[in-house]
Design a protein around this motif. Structure first.
Motif, PDB file in Angstrom:
ATOM      1  N   UNK A 113       1.871   0.961  -0.184  1.00  0.00           N
ATOM      2  CA  UNK A 113       0.968   0.719   0.950  1.00  0.00           C
ATOM      3  C   UNK A 113       0.673  -0.781   1.071  1.00  0.00           C
ATOM      4  N   UNK A 114       0.552  -1.450  -0.042  1.00  0.00           N
ATOM      5  CA  UNK A 114       0.301  -2.896  -0.041  1.00  0.00           C
ATOM      6  C   UNK A 114       1.483  -3.647   0.578  1.00  0.00           C
ATOM      7  N   UNK A 115       2.693  -3.295   0.175  1.00  0.00           N
ATOM      8  CA  UNK A 115       3.891  -3.940   0.741  1.00  0.00           C
ATOM      9  C   UNK A 115       4.002  -3.659   2.239  1.00  0.00           C
ATOM     10  N   UNK A 116       3.707  -2.430   2.639  1.00  0.00           N
ATOM     11  CA  UNK A 116       3.732  -2.091   4.061  1.00  0.00           C
ATOM     12  C   UNK A 116       2.732  -2.947   4.830  1.00  0.00           C
ATOM     13  N   UNK A 117       1.536  -3.078   4.299  1.00  0.00           N
ATOM     14  CA  UNK A 117       0.504  -3.881   4.944  1.00  0.00           C
ATOM     15  C   UNK A 117       0.896  -5.343   5.060  1.00  0.00           C
ATOM     16  N   UNK A 118       1.508  -5.881   4.014  1.00  0.00           N
ATOM     17  CA  UNK A 118       1.951  -7.278   4.032  1.00  0.00           C
ATOM     18  C   UNK A 118       3.032  -7.490   5.082  1.00  0.00           C
ATOM     19  N   UNK A 119       3.989  -6.575   5.150  1.00  0.00           N
ATOM     20  CA  UNK A 119       5.059  -6.703   6.136  1.00  0.00           C
ATOM     21  C   UNK A 119       4.501  -6.571   7.549  1.00  0.00           C
ATOM     22  N   UNK A 120       3.630  -5.598   7.772  1.00  0.00           N
ATOM     23  CA  UNK A 120       3.065  -5.406   9.108  1.00  0.00           C
ATOM     24  C   UNK A 120       2.274  -6.640   9.536  1.00  0.00           C
ATOM     25  N   UNK A 121       1.554  -7.265   8.608  1.00  0.00           N
ATOM     26  CA  UNK A 121       0.817  -8.491   8.924  1.00  0.00           C
ATOM     27  C   UNK A 121       1.764  -9.598   9.366  1.00  0.00           C
ATOM     28  N   UNK A 122       2.902  -9.697   8.717  1.00  0.00           N
ATOM     29  CA  UNK A 122       3.902 -10.705   9.100  1.00  0.00           C
ATOM     30  C   UNK A 122       4.452 -10.420  10.494  1.00  0.00           C
TER      31      UNK A 122
END
Length: 99
Positions: free
Chosen positions: A23-32
């Motif tokens: 979920x953290x990686x997904x959130x980081x990618x979506x923020x980018x």
């Protein structure tokens, strides 16, 4: 002044690669991805849920970009993020018609 370009996104959904991320990686990618759109001057015109009407297209949206150049820069940046490894969609570009 450049003409606005509209992008119809027929979202087919997140890929298996997306679901394998935390979920953290997904959130980081979506923020980018959001930052890429912000730099491109994107404006979300509408986003709709549609799985109830078409199981092949669970979501769709229309985004407006200030110019073709802005849109092309956005695509270049998404390619650098390898975005399409994580999200599948069909897209159609167009310009506003006078009716």
């Amino acid at each position: 002044m450049s003409e606005s370009v509209y992008l119809l996104v027929l979202g087919q959904g997140y890929t298996e690669a997306w679901h394998q991320m935390s979920k953290e990686e997904q959130g980081e990618l979506w923020s980018k991805v959001e930052e890429v759109d912000k730099r491109a001057g994107a404006r979300w015109v509408v986003a709709c849920a549609s799985r109830w009407a078409d199981e092949a297209v669970p979501v769709w949206a229309v985004l407006e970009y200030p110019s073709m150049e802005a849109y092309q820069q956005k695509v270049k940046e998404l390619e650098e993020l390898n975005w399409w490894r994580y999200f599948s969609a069909r897209t159609i570009l167009g310009t506003k018609m006078d009716m």
